[in-house]
Design a protein around this motif. Structure first.
Motif, PDB file in Angstrom:
ATOM      1  N   PRO A 117      -8.090   0.456  -2.063  1.00 23.64           N
ATOM      2  CA  PRO A 117      -7.475  -0.817  -1.654  1.00 23.64           C
ATOM      3  C   PRO A 117      -6.661  -0.707  -0.367  1.00 23.64           C
ATOM      4  CG  PRO A 117      -7.098  -0.370  -3.986  1.00 23.64           C
ATOM      5  CD  PRO A 117      -7.635   0.890  -3.390  1.00 23.64           C
ATOM      6  N   TYR A 167      -4.070   6.538  -7.686  1.00 26.35           N
ATOM      7  CA  TYR A 167      -4.160   5.354  -8.533  1.00 26.35           C
ATOM      8  C   TYR A 167      -4.370   5.815  -9.971  1.00 26.35           C
ATOM      9  CZ  TYR A 167      -5.175   3.287  -3.969  1.00 26.35           C
ATOM     10  OH  TYR A 167      -5.102   2.927  -2.653  1.00 26.35           O
ATOM     11  N   VAL A 200      -2.283  -0.841  -8.320  1.00 20.70           N
ATOM     12  CA  VAL A 200      -3.391  -1.777  -8.528  1.00 20.70           C
ATOM     13  C   VAL A 200      -3.201  -2.566  -9.814  1.00 20.70           C
ATOM     14  CG1 VAL A 200      -5.882  -2.009  -8.879  1.00 20.70           C
ATOM     15  CG2 VAL A 200      -4.988  -0.359  -7.218  1.00 20.70           C
TER      16      VAL A 200
END
Length: 396
Positions: free
Chosen positions: A379, A360, A340
């Protein structure tokens, strides 16, 4: 940042210096050719004139035109030598400027210095100009070179001449390329190129295609028989074309009559031209991009459903195409990069695992939570979780 290594940066710069050097040698050979040819003819004419004057078989009125002819030939020779001298001076100037440009690397202290940033920009512009010239965008390349003031670092004239010859081949004419082969006969022989033979063979094929049998036979005797020692099989096959229709489906005559051979000749000329002038293939821009991509490519890049949006190798329609044939990079110590934020995950920004198994960085989850009123939206799967659902990971 890595230790500054100027020698490593020069690993792919060999052609940068060799191109003007090869052009200088070619210009010198042309000067020698003009001198030997014209001075030899003038010397022979002068000996003949002196002999006839000694035997009193020539008067002053007859001798005057002969002297005028020799004088005119000397003037033409002087003009040719002046032209080649101008070219040689330009090639020497380019060689000096290019050597100074490369030598400047050893006066730079680190990758972070402004001098290196300036040098690196110049190299990038050089590579872009070279790439555009190879792709036929000559006007754009010339404009970029002029804007960046790097005309001496580019080979515009060389690529323009090459483009003209490629254009004539695409128009199914071998004349210009054969003249180029004649001008570079010695150099082509050194690299064992068969370009001239392939051009002669194509001209014979076109005579056979038009049904000009007698002209085709005469052409073989004059231009293909001298190649019989090294290309006997091809000459024999070519002679068989005289007995077949251009629309035949019989091999290898169908292949010889195929108009796509002209495109093969364009590629053959390009390869020979690059070899003669020490131009690398692929382009330096491709080489540098692939060098960088090789450091990023991992086995994870092959997973279509789990690509990293920040990984250049995972961009299959752009840089990923250049990375297809590259080997996987070897990492002794793994480095986790957040898909990300693109930042490295470490003790200050630890990896966090969501209940769906996606990982993440903590900073990424905090940013996602701030965008969705405290909820973390994955995401990759669009699933919603709370920050409390994320668990800190420890990599052994």
């Amino acid at each position: 940042m890595n230790t500054y290594n100027p020698s490593g940066l020069l690993a792919i710069e060999q052609s940068f210096l060799r191109v003007p050097h090869e052009q200088l040698k070619k210009s010198y050979r042309q000067s020698q050719k003009h001198l030997e040819k014209d001075l030899g003819a003038i010397s022979h004419a002068m000996d003949d004139l002196c002999q006839r004057a000694t035997t009193k078989t020539m008067d002053s009125e007859t001798a005057q035109p002969a002297l005028d002819s020799m004088l005119k030939r000397l003037e033409d020779l002087k003009r040719k030598l002046q032209d080649t001298k101008t070219d040689e001076e330009e090639f020497i100037r380019r060689s000096k400027l290019r050597a100074q440009h490369l030598n400047a690397l050893y006066e730079i202290s680190s990758y972070e210095s402004p001098e290196y940033q300036s040098w690196s920009r110049t190299r990038l512009c050089r590579f872009l100009v070279d790439y555009m010239l190879r792709k036929g965008y000559h006007e754009s390349a010339a404009q970029l070179a002029k804007t960046e003031q790097i005309e001496a670092f580019t080979d515009l004239e060389l690529f323009q001449q090459s483009a003209q010859i490629e254009k004539s081949l695409a128009a199914q004419s071998c004349a210009e390329c054969l003249q180029w082969c004649s001008d570079n006969k010695v150099a082509l022989r050194k690299i064992k190129s068969s370009l001239e033979f392939d051009l002669r063979l194509q001209e014979f094929i076109e005579l056979a295609r038009r049904g000009q049998t007698q002209s085709a036979i005469a052409y073989v005797r004059k231009h293909l028989v001298p190649w019989i020692d090294t290309h006997a099989k091809q000459v024999e096959q070519a002679m068989g074309l005289l007995a077949f229709n251009p629309k035949t489906s019989c091999e290898p005559y169908k292949r010889l009559f195929n108009p796509e051979r002209w495109q093969s000749l364009v590629q053959h000329f390009r390869e020979a031209n690059y070899a003669l002038h020490a131009l690398p293939e692929p382009a330096p821009l491709h080489l540098t991009l692939q060098t960088g991509l090789s450091a990023f490519k991992t086995h994870q890049c092959n997973h279509q459903a789990d690509t990293n949006i920040n990984c250049p190798v995972c961009q299959k329609e752009t840089l990923g195409k250049l990375a297809q044939t590259l080997p996987f990079s070897h990492h002794v110590n793994s480095t986790l990069v957040c898909r990300v934020t693109g930042e490295i995950m470490n003790e200050d920004n630890p990896p966090m695992r969501l209940p769906n198994g996606r990982v993440y960085s903590l900073k990424a989850l905090q940013e996602l939570a701030s965008e969705h009123k405290g909820k973390v939206v994955c995401p990759m799967t669009s699933q919603e979780f709370s920050m409390a659902d994320a668990k800190k990971m420890y990599i052994l």
